[in-house]
Design an enzyme around this catalytic site. Structure first.
Site, short mmCIF file in Angstrom:
data_model
loop_
_atom_site.label_atom_id
_atom_site.label_comp_id
_atom_site.label_asym_id
_atom_site.label_seq_id
_atom_site.Cartn_x
_atom_site.Cartn_y
_atom_site.Cartn_z
N SER A 681 77.67 23.91 74.27
CA SER A 681 79.08 23.73 74.66
C SER A 681 79.69 25.00 75.25
CB SER A 681 79.91 23.30 73.44
OG SER A 681 79.85 24.28 72.43
N LYS A 724 87.45 22.01 67.41
CA LYS A 724 87.62 23.01 68.45
C LYS A 724 89.09 23.14 68.87
CE LYS A 724 82.93 22.54 70.23
NZ LYS A 724 82.07 22.13 71.36
#
Length: 774
Positions: A681, A724
């Protein structure tokens, strides 16, 4: 020697041979034999007796009897019921049957006396040899008497006093219980020496047989004595219990039999139990085997084969319990209430297998306990962490030493019903080794099509586990094999926001710790700001375990302070929190105040929630090397190389010369080098930082991003978006760049997290650079 021929009544004997010197009783029932006895009694009481060759001959003739018989004297005749006679005779001399004078109304025989031959080859026997033979025969007979104490002492005395060898041989032969065929051989032997040898051979053979018999009896007796002793001791114990008034007078086997008859189980289970109880009865003399069978029977009797508990299907009550004990977890609560609604309408239905996946401390185990309370079902928790032996799931064969049922069968036994709620905790921590594939053992029990006939190796009979409500928990799905994962319904439990942590601490943790430490609500007050500070600066986790520990620390120090200082109450505020918990442990890496070149804020998912990563890139004159530091994993290294390749392919669009990357080194670094970092990511983050460092364009300080990059610049989706975004918000970030394909996940995230955040979905790297670079 004159040989005399006589005409005598005759009786054919069945299974009996009469020898000279023999005193014998026998019964007579045939008409011809009775008339022959009566004829003899009217005369000189002499009768000729010969044994039949075949026992089942009813009307014997001369061809049906042995030609050598014995002339006997009748001493007594007694009449018996049913026209029978009991005759007492004494054998006198051998005789040969010449011819039957007539056969009706009785047998009358013409016989010739057979004298003994006492000489061999015309020579007289040596007196010393005869004496030695007599003495040897007496010794052999004494040894025989020791093996047969039933023979009378008078016989022993008679044998001892007999001096004539011929009479000695006849006396012994007449009194030793030979079979009628062996006796016939002795009767037919006319030569004294040959008869002597035959008698000695028969006696020695019988003595040897008796010796072997004694040895066998001694061995059998040795085995039986031990069993008999144990039996006597058990009977004594039983009698003692009865004398003491103990009602348990039934034997264990009888108790097992009665318990099996009352057991709610199928015929297959009962048949197996009856078979084992029979083995238990027959193995009373073997304590080791008895112990194994007893344990097995007791285990089988304690299993809830067809025993079920009544389900509580009040949805309102279940909702009340779940809301009271858990804050948030909306997906889990909705799924549980849906299950209850279906169960209430159908009155049955396949129990789902729910898998709760989320970080530690988020309430996965406690939600299962609350569900059991809402359903009013027995609750069984089975921890699978570290289980690597297949036998832990399926059980051990009962022939092994220390065998026991598997954990699932033991859980049912503990619950006492066949439809409990069973929690399989930490299913992602199961491991495999040479002893078997533990995951494969779980496939059967977690498949609703197969678990109705789950077979435990110890019990050896199928167990119906289709009524069990299985709940499994896991921290991650990465270590669970796909076939097992396919059998479970996945419900993700994400990290708690700070606001959720505040609610949980206020509703549950603080009251729980107060009660645990003996404090009242008035004695300890923790302000709202102090709770916020605890959650932000003293814990860094997805769940609330560490937060609960910190509250426990405050309660312990408050209890001591109340006792030592005689205070009535302790108030913990944001200012004095450090007095109870010490210095702040965690500080959030806040967003940079100024826009800088080559520094980009990335977002990462960890097992304890989300975090931000500041990626730094420097470009230096060199030979085109790429340096990666910060303890990066293989995935992040590949993402960095992919980003370099993408930059080379679009270098013309951003004014980068063709030889720039050949003449310069690119150094990518992620601070906190001691912490391992890996994951798919950070591709667009590293690519943005490299382009910023190469072109000299600044990156927005209030922006963070997450997403993977391809060689053509496409942005790929990522996971853990809620964690996140939460990390970005805590760090003071205002804008977050996410992959376009993750846009649908934003809708499921609570407004509490997304409020104040500008979320930009992107599909290509050009969009990322347009939003990030100034």
């Amino acid at each position: 020697m004159n040989v005399e021929t006589k005409s005598l009544p005759m009786v054919a004997l069945r299974g009996l041979t009469v020898l000279p010197e023999m005193v014998k009783h026998f019964d007579v029932s045939r008409t011809k034999s009775i008339q022959a006895i009566e004829e003899a009694m009217e005369g000189d009481q002499k009768i000729f007796l010969s044994a039949q060759i075949e026992l089942d001959t009813e009307d014997p003739g001369i061809a049906d009897v042995y030609r050598i018989g014995c002339i006997a004297s009748i001493k007594q005749v007694v009449k018996l019921p049913k026209k029978m006679l009991r005759v007492l005779i004494v054998g006198e001399t051998r005789a040969r049957l010449n011819v039957l004078e007539f056969e009706d109304p009785y047998l009358r025989a013409n016989v010739t006396e057979v004298p003994d031959e006492v000489q061999t080859d015309g020579e007289e026997e040596n007196p010393l040899s005869v004496e030695a033979m007599r003495s040897g025969l007496q010794d052999i007979f004494k040894e025989y008497l020791l093996k047969n104490p039933k023979l009378s002492k008078e016989l022993a005395f008679q044998v001892e006093q007999t001096e004539e060898l011929q009479k000695l041989v006849d006396v012994i032969a007449a009194n030793v219980p030979f079979g009628y065929k062996d006796a016939q051989l002795l009767l037919e032997e006319q030569n004294l020496m040959d008869r002597y040898e035959l008698l000695v051979y028969k006696l020695v053979s019988m003595i040897q047989v008796l010796n072997v018999k004694e040895e066998l009896q001694a061995k059998v007796k040795e085995r039986v004595d031990k069993n008999q002793r144990e039996y006597i001791l058990r009977e004594e114990m039983k009698l003692i219990r009865e004398e003491l008034g103990d009602d348990s007078t039934l034997s264990d086997a009888d108790e097992f039999q009665q318990a099996t008859e009352k057991l709610q189980a199928s015929d297959e289970v009962k048949e197996k139990l009856y078979k084992e109880i029979k083995r238990f009865r027959n193995s009373m003399g073997s304590p080791a085997e008895t112990g194994v069978i007893r344990t097995y029977i007791e285990t089988m009797l304690e299993m809830p084969w067809d025993k079920m508990c009544e389900e509580h299907q009040n949805i309102a009550y279940a909702k009340e319990v779940l809301e009271a004990e858990h804050y948030g977890l909306e997906k889990v609560k909705e799924r549980i209430l849906e299950f209850l609604a279906v169960r209430a309408l159908t009155k049955r239905g396949d129990a789902p297998i729910l898998c709760l996946v989320g970080p530690p401390g988020t309430g996965k185990t406690s939600i299962a306990r609350s569900l059991a309370r809402a359903l009013k079902k027995p609750y069984v928790r089975i921890s699978l962490g570290g289980v690597r032996d297949e036998a832990e799931i399926r059980g051990h064969r009962k022939t092994y030493v220390g065998a026991m049922p598997g954990r699932l069968a033991a859980g049912l036994r503990q619950a006492g019903v066949k439809n409990p709620l069973m929690l399989l905790d930490e299913i992602d921590k199961v491991s495999n080794d040479y002893k078997g594939d533990t995951f494969s053992a779980l496939l059967e029990v977690l498949d609703s099509e197969q678990n109705c006939k789950f077979r435990d190796h110890y019990l050896e009979v199928p167990i119906d586990m289709s009524e069990v409500l299985f709940i499994t928990t896991a921290n991650t799905l990465q270590t669970i094999p796909r076939p097992l994962l396919d059998r479970m319904e996945i419900i993700e439990i994400s990290s708690y926001t700070e606001n959720e942590k505040m609610h949980i601490a206020t509703r549950h943790l603080i009251p729980k710790q107060r009660e645990k430490h003996g404090l009242t609500e008035d004695q300890l007050v923790i302000s709202k700001n102090a709770r916020w500070k605890m959650a932000r600066n003293y814990t860094k986790e997805a769940g609330v375990r560490q937060l609960e520990r910190k509250i426990g620390d405050i309660c312990r120090k408050a209890a001591r302070e109340i006792l030592e200082s005689q205070k009535k109450a302790v108030r913990v505020t944001e200012r004095n929190l450090c007095q109870y918990l010490g210095k702040e442990v965690y500080t959030y890496q806040m967003a940079n105040k100024e826009d800088e070149v080559g520094i980009v804020r990335g977002l990462a998912w960890t097992s304890v929630g989300g975090d931000t990563l500041q990626i730094e890139v420097n470009v230096m004159p060199g030979e085109g090397e790429i340096l990666l530091t910060g303890q990066l994993g293989d995935v992040m290294k590949e993402s960095a190389r992919t980003g370099i390749s993408y930059i080379r392919s679009v270098s013309g669009e951003y004014g980068i010369s063709e030889n720039f990357l050949k003449e310069h080194d690119v150094h990518i670094h992620i601070p906190e080098g001691a912490v391992p970092k890996d994951g798919p990511s950070a591709g667009i983050t590293m690519a943005t930082a490299m382009i910023s460092a190469i072109t000299g364009r600044k990156v927005r300080a209030d922006l963070a991003m997450t997403g993977e990059i391809t060689l053509r610049g496409r942005v790929l989706p990522i996971g853990g978006l809620k964690e996140k975004l939460l990390a970005a918000k805590n760090a003071g970030i205002h804008t977050v760049v996410i992959p376009k394909e993750n846009e649908k996940d934003v809708e499921e995230i609570s407004a509490e997290i997304t409020r104040g955040l500008k979320i930009l979905p992107v599909s290509y790297m050009e969009e990322v650079l347009e939003a990030a670079l100034l």
